[in-house]
Write an enzyme that holds these catalytic residues in place. Sequence first.
Site, PDB file in Angstrom:
ATOM      1  N   ASP A  46       0.835  -1.211   0.000  1.00 49.85           N
ATOM      2  CA  ASP A  46       0.000   0.000   0.000  1.00 49.85           C
ATOM      3  C   ASP A  46       0.868   1.258   0.000  1.00 49.85           C
ATOM      4  O   ASP A  46       0.349   2.377  -0.080  1.00 49.85           O
ATOM      5  CB  ASP A  46      -1.000  -0.010   1.164  1.00 49.85           C
ATOM      6  CG  ASP A  46      -0.340  -0.057   2.526  1.00 49.85           C
ATOM      7  OD1 ASP A  46       0.909  -0.126   2.590  1.00 49.85           O
ATOM      8  OD2 ASP A  46      -1.061  -0.014   3.546  1.00 49.85           O
ATOM      9  N   SER A  47       2.193   1.072   0.037  1.00 51.08           N
ATOM     10  CA  SER A  47       3.101   2.218  -0.165  1.00 51.08           C
ATOM     11  C   SER A  47       2.873   2.808  -1.561  1.00 51.08           C
ATOM     12  O   SER A  47       3.360   3.903  -1.855  1.00 51.08           O
ATOM     13  CB  SER A  47       4.556   1.791   0.025  1.00 51.08           C
ATOM     14  OG  SER A  47       4.855   0.663  -0.772  1.00 51.08           O
ATOM     15  N   ASP A  85      -1.180  -6.467  -0.295  1.00 51.76           N
ATOM     16  CA  ASP A  85      -1.260  -5.733   0.973  1.00 51.76           C
ATOM     17  C   ASP A  85      -2.699  -5.303   1.229  1.00 51.76           C
ATOM     18  O   ASP A  85      -3.294  -4.581   0.410  1.00 51.76           O
ATOM     19  CB  ASP A  85      -0.370  -4.484   0.826  1.00 51.76           C
ATOM     20  CG  ASP A  85       0.232  -4.040   2.138  1.00 51.76           C
ATOM     21  OD1 ASP A  85      -0.038  -4.683   3.164  1.00 51.76           O
ATOM     22  OD2 ASP A  85       1.000  -3.058   2.109  1.00 51.76           O
ATOM     23  N   LYS A 115      -1.177  -9.728   3.026  1.00 49.21           N
ATOM     24  CA  LYS A 115      -0.420  -9.196   4.169  1.00 49.21           C
ATOM     25  C   LYS A 115      -1.335  -8.272   4.955  1.00 49.21           C
ATOM     26  O   LYS A 115      -2.028  -7.440   4.373  1.00 49.21           O
ATOM     27  CB  LYS A 115       0.818  -8.447   3.677  1.00 49.21           C
ATOM     28  CG  LYS A 115       1.564  -7.718   4.778  1.00 49.21           C
ATOM     29  CD  LYS A 115       2.904  -7.222   4.317  1.00 49.21           C
ATOM     30  CE  LYS A 115       2.913  -5.834   3.721  1.00 49.21           C
ATOM     31  NZ  LYS A 115       2.426  -4.752   4.588  1.00 49.21           N
ATOM     32  N   GLU A 117      -1.444  -5.694   8.373  1.00 46.29           N
ATOM     33  CA  GLU A 117      -0.744  -5.007   9.468  1.00 46.29           C
ATOM     34  C   GLU A 117      -1.525  -5.275  10.747  1.00 46.29           C
ATOM     35  O   GLU A 117      -2.703  -4.917  10.833  1.00 46.29           O
ATOM     36  CB  GLU A 117      -0.698  -3.496   9.214  1.00 46.29           C
ATOM     37  CG  GLU A 117       0.265  -3.113   8.111  1.00 46.29           C
ATOM     38  CD  GLU A 117       0.425  -1.601   7.963  1.00 46.29           C
ATOM     39  OE1 GLU A 117       0.122  -0.838   8.899  1.00 46.29           O
ATOM     40  OE2 GLU A 117       0.882  -1.191   6.882  1.00 46.29           O
ATOM     41  N   GLU A 184       8.610  -4.883  10.213  1.00 44.09           N
ATOM     42  CA  GLU A 184       9.048  -3.585   9.673  1.00 44.09           C
ATOM     43  C   GLU A 184       9.642  -2.734  10.788  1.00 44.09           C
ATOM     44  O   GLU A 184       9.034  -2.564  11.852  1.00 44.09           O
ATOM     45  CB  GLU A 184       7.874  -2.841   9.012  1.00 44.09           C
ATOM     46  CG  GLU A 184       8.325  -1.481   8.468  1.00 44.09           C
ATOM     47  CD  GLU A 184       7.355  -0.815   7.501  1.00 44.09           C
ATOM     48  OE1 GLU A 184       6.382  -1.460   7.070  1.00 44.09           O
ATOM     49  OE2 GLU A 184       7.604   0.362   7.177  1.00 44.09           O
TER      50      GLU A 184
HETATM   51  O1  KIV Z   1       3.615  -1.079   1.496  1.00 38.75           O
HETATM   52  C1  KIV Z   1       4.694  -1.664   1.347  1.00 38.75           C
HETATM   53  O2  KIV Z   1       5.361  -1.596   0.302  1.00 38.75           O
HETATM   54  C2  KIV Z   1       5.136  -2.462   2.473  1.00 38.75           C
HETATM   55  C3  KIV Z   1       6.566  -2.876   2.523  1.00 38.75           C
HETATM   56  C4  KIV Z   1       7.477  -1.728   2.515  1.00 38.75           C
HETATM   57  C5  KIV Z   1       6.811  -3.795   3.634  1.00 38.75           C
HETATM   58  O3  KIV Z   1       4.365  -2.776   3.316  1.00 38.75           O
END
Ligand code: KIV
Length: 284
Positions: A46-47, A85, A115, A117, A184
């Site tokens: 989600d980055s 994510d 994934k 959080e 992280e």
């Molecule tokens: O959002 C992302 O790219 C991430 C990684 C940096 C672990 O969660």
Amino acid sequence: MNDKITFSDIIQAKAEGKKLPVVSCYDYITAKLLVQTNIPMALVGDSAAQLVLGHDSTLPATMDYMVIITAAVRRGAPNIFLIADMPFLSYQTSISDAVKNAGRFVIESGANMVKIEVNSAHLNVIKAVSDAGMAVMGHIGMRPQHIGKIGKLKAEGTTAEMAAELIDLARQVVDAGAISLLLEGVAAEVAEIISKNTSVPVISCGSGPGCDGQVLVAPDILGLLDGPKPKFAKSFAKISKNTIEAFQNFSDEVTRGTYPDREHSYHMKTGQLEKLQQLLNGKI
Ligand code: KIV
């Protein structure tokens, strides 16, 4: 890479002490390049909200957006082990939302794993998604989706008390059904303890060398961004320089009139221009 990577391959890599490189990326073209390496796993993080869309946090990434870009990465990398994510509010609102949204990544995007959080409040989410038959990676330590509550992200597990809590959380997350962990911004000593004491593959994002694998975002690996970066981010090329040069060269050729030349233009078939002139009776 031709063979489909499965979770058994990832488990085997851990058993054999082979380190796993993972790239967080967001698009078809990058995925097409990735498959020309021996990188077995990709994460669509989600980055993307920050690195593709230019927001100042990961929070604006929506489910629909993440599903679309994850599917694009899958099209570029049909055989890679693909982790999606779960974005902000895709699993915090209810267990049923969590299962449905995780399922969208599997059905609509072709993801192998989701994934999430998590802290101890989300163990029921992990259990429900896992019980529904989906592979879950529990993301603990620094959790960017909590930025609104904590104000600033900082390294985790840096005191003995924090470390003990994190080690316990890692155990609970695995007990709840996560078959992989992402740590992280965790102190390297603590990340190593967690990795050594769990059977599941542990991927580090800025958590030191003692984990089973390492993830970085593609723009950092490629050196696409100038400016401040997290302590752990390392660039393995300087693509920004080449990219700026390419754009400038394009601009120079357009303004000079040297692009497009004959080679880069379509043309009428032989004799057709003359025929056109007759048809138009010299009106052009
Ligand atoms: O959002 C992302 O790219 C991430 C990684 C940096 C672990 O969660």
